[in-house]
Design an enzyme around this catalytic site. Structure first.
Site, PDB file in Angstrom:
ATOM      1  N   GLU A 291       0.828  -1.206   0.000  1.00 53.94           N
ATOM      2  CA  GLU A 291       0.000   0.000   0.000  1.00 53.94           C
ATOM      3  C   GLU A 291       0.864   1.259   0.000  1.00 53.94           C
ATOM      4  O   GLU A 291       0.436   2.320  -0.459  1.00 53.94           O
ATOM      5  CB  GLU A 291      -0.918  -0.021   1.232  1.00 53.94           C
ATOM      6  N   HIS A 312       5.887 -27.081  -1.360  1.00 53.00           N
ATOM      7  CA  HIS A 312       5.170 -28.165  -2.040  1.00 53.00           C
ATOM      8  C   HIS A 312       4.058 -27.631  -2.939  1.00 53.00           C
ATOM      9  O   HIS A 312       3.221 -28.374  -3.410  1.00 53.00           O
ATOM     10  CB  HIS A 312       4.611 -29.143  -0.993  1.00 53.00           C
ATOM     11  N   LYS A 426     -14.445   1.325  -3.507  1.00 50.15           N
ATOM     12  CA  LYS A 426     -15.506   1.787  -2.594  1.00 50.15           C
ATOM     13  C   LYS A 426     -16.528   2.614  -3.367  1.00 50.15           C
ATOM     14  O   LYS A 426     -17.732   2.467  -3.178  1.00 50.15           O
ATOM     15  CB  LYS A 426     -14.911   2.651  -1.478  1.00 50.15           C
TER      16      LYS A 426
HETATM   17  O1  PA5 Z   1      -3.339   1.567   5.994  1.00 51.72           O
HETATM   18  C1  PA5 Z   1      -4.449   2.049   5.870  1.00 51.72           C
HETATM   19  O2  PA5 Z   1      -4.652   3.274   5.957  1.00 51.72           O
HETATM   20  C2  PA5 Z   1      -5.659   1.186   5.636  1.00 51.72           C
HETATM   21  O3  PA5 Z   1      -5.307  -0.148   5.540  1.00 51.72           O
HETATM   22  C3  PA5 Z   1      -6.653   1.332   6.773  1.00 51.72           C
HETATM   23  O4  PA5 Z   1      -6.040   0.951   7.970  1.00 51.72           O
HETATM   24  C4  PA5 Z   1      -7.893   0.502   6.532  1.00 51.72           C
HETATM   25  O5  PA5 Z   1      -8.488   0.853   5.321  1.00 51.72           O
HETATM   26  C5  PA5 Z   1      -8.904   0.681   7.655  1.00 51.72           C
HETATM   27  O6  PA5 Z   1      -9.277   2.012   7.777  1.00 51.72           O
HETATM   28  P1  PA5 Z   1      -9.999   2.538   9.063  1.00 51.72           P
HETATM   29  O7  PA5 Z   1      -9.091   2.362  10.220  1.00 51.72           O
HETATM   30  O8  PA5 Z   1     -10.287   3.979   8.795  1.00 51.72           O
HETATM   31  O9  PA5 Z   1     -11.264   1.736   9.249  1.00 51.72           O
END
Ligand code: PA5
Length: 450
Positions: A291, A312, A426
């Site tokens: 990410e 495996h 989303k």
């Molecule tokens: O690293 C990030 O920002 C995301 O993975 C968030 O942690 C994830 O989308 C969850 O978001 P939130 O804590 O607002 O529910």
């Protein structure tokens, strides 16, 4: 400081790039470190993780431990609702440290920790609510935004069940929120219901938040030592500081080597473990790097395998598939328990030559044999050695990966601290579901599908 037993071995990776390719990154690595320290880099409003461990107050740690104690006294099961950065770090540490089978009996001294809010699987959620029937369960609702659909859905179900099953007063005692200080539905509900709550600092992004209450509270609930975890991270903070020379700085070395490999056409990094308990550490790492770096048409693709299990299955691909991969192996020096290879009178499997040897010794030879085979097959291999699976060593590992991720993202010239791409699905999902406010998008998506 006891970080000397943490080491990064890069020789079997750097043999695949030009002699000076890694060293050539030094000026850019040091510039990235300076930009991180001076907060002049892209995403500079999300650098709160950098000195979090060394500045965590004893008061915060005490309040987390007190809350964990209340949950442990009143619950046999605790459900952690969260997704992405709001659950992977806690799960990684808890699974690395837990007895692999204790949760099956639910008779240990620790509550069973379950995870929800990280998918929209109807059967998963149904089966979870069935499992929780009759159990003394509590909920930790973790969401920085407080509006994430997966987590909000699970929390609705869990809150209702908890209130019905345990009564309103007890539910208010065993439901805890970890969220933003002011905004979002999770904050509003927590304040209205009087839940105990903890704040996720504004300047710490989800995937860098494991050393905030996001990770620390579930880890403390599971019975683990959060002081030692934070101490390990704080010690690693010193070891990865900009003033530590490039050659001795593990975060700088890791960031430079992976970028040198990427420049040489190795587009996929596979994180490898030889301990099933580290499966979720790989998952956490995949999110952290994937990410942070996968944007602007760039980025090393992060993959992971559990060895020897996946030797495996994916072993064939790694040995002989397209040569665009490199591996990083997390190697744990000492197993916690001793188990010897047993004798068998018939010796039909021909394995009596191993009789009396530690199982971990066999595992280590599998690790070494695999490394040599993969290097022979053209796969660069880094090895990250930690002394044992305990809180201190995991704290070190977490900070090491976070620091190197910040440096590596800046070397790739992306903003390592945002995730604009996550919004695309989303938007479509809400348009398809007809969310109020999405009328135009709904119309457009329907026309596209017609
Ligand atoms: O690293 C990030 O920002 C995301 O993975 C968030 O942690 C994830 O989308 C969850 O978001 P939130 O804590 O607002 O529910």
């Amino acid at each position: 400081m006891n970080t000397k037993n943490f080491r990064l071995e890069t020789g079997k990776a750097t043999q695949f790039v030009a002699a000076d390719a890694v060293k050539a990154f030094e000026p850019r690595v040091k510039a990235a470190q300076k930009a991180l320290e001076e907060a002049t880099c892209a995403g500079n409003d999300f650098l709160g993780w950098m000195h979090l461990a060394s500045s965590t107050s004893p008061e915060l740690l005490s309040s987390i431990k007190a809350c964990a104690q209340t949950l442990r006294e009143n619950c046999d099961t605790i459900v952690v609702a969260g997704i992405g950065g709001s659950y992977l770090g806690a799960r990684a540490v808890i699974e690395a440290l837990s007895n692999s089978f204790e949760w099956l009996t639910n008779k240990g001294e620790n509550p069973v920790i379950l995870f929800a809010g990280n998918n929209i699987g109807e059967d998963y959620l149904y089966e979870l609510t069935e499992y929780l029937k009759g159990r003394r369960f509590g909920v930790i609702n973790i969401s920085k935004s407080g509006t994430t659909t997966e987590t909000a859905l699970a929390f609705r179900l869990l809150r209702k069940q908890c209130e019905e099953q345990r009564g309103l007063d007890m539910a208010r005692k065993v439901i805890v929120a970890v969220t933003d200080a002011k905004k979002g539905a999770a904050r509003t509900t927590a304040d209205k219901e009087g839940y105990t709550s903890f704040i996720i600092p504004d300047n710490v992004g989800g995937r860098f938040s494991v050393l905030t209450p996001v990770g620390l509270l579930p880890i403390a609930c599971a019975g683990f030592d959060i002081d030692a975890l934070v101490k390990g991270a704080a010690d690693m903070e010193q070891r990865c500081a900009p003033e530590v020379p490039f050659a001795d700085n593990p975060a700088e070395q890791y960031a430079a080597v992976r970028n040198a490999l990427y420049a040489a056409g190795k587009k996929i990094e596979i994180m490898v473990n030889f301990q099933p308990k580290l499966h979720f550490m790989n998952e956490w790492w995949k999110q952290l790097y994937g990410e942070s770096e996968g944007k602007d048409g760039k980025g090393i693709f992060t993959a992971s395998v559990d060895f020897t299990t996946d030797l495996h299955s994916m072993g064939q691909w790694i040995q002989e598939g397209e040569r665009t991969i490199f591996e990083t192996v997390i190697s744990v020096e000492n197993a916690k328990h001793e188990l010897l290879f047993p004798h068998d009178d018939e010796n039909l499997d021909g394995l009596n030559f191993l009789e009396g040897r530690r199982v971990d010794q066999v595992n280590k030879m599998a690790e070494l044999g695999t490394q040599l085979a993969h290097v022979d097959g053209g796969v660069p291999n880094m090895r990250l050695v930690i002394e044992r699976l305990d809180e201190y060593n995991l704290g070190q590992l977490i900070y090491f990966f976070e620091r190197a991720c910040g440096i590596s993202g800046l070397l790739l010239e992306v903003n390592p601290f945002n995730q604009p791409g996550v919004e695309a699905y989303k938007k479509n999902m809400f348009a398809l579901l007809g969310k109020p406010g999405y009328e135009k998008e709904t119309e457009a998506i329907k026309a596209r599908l017609a």
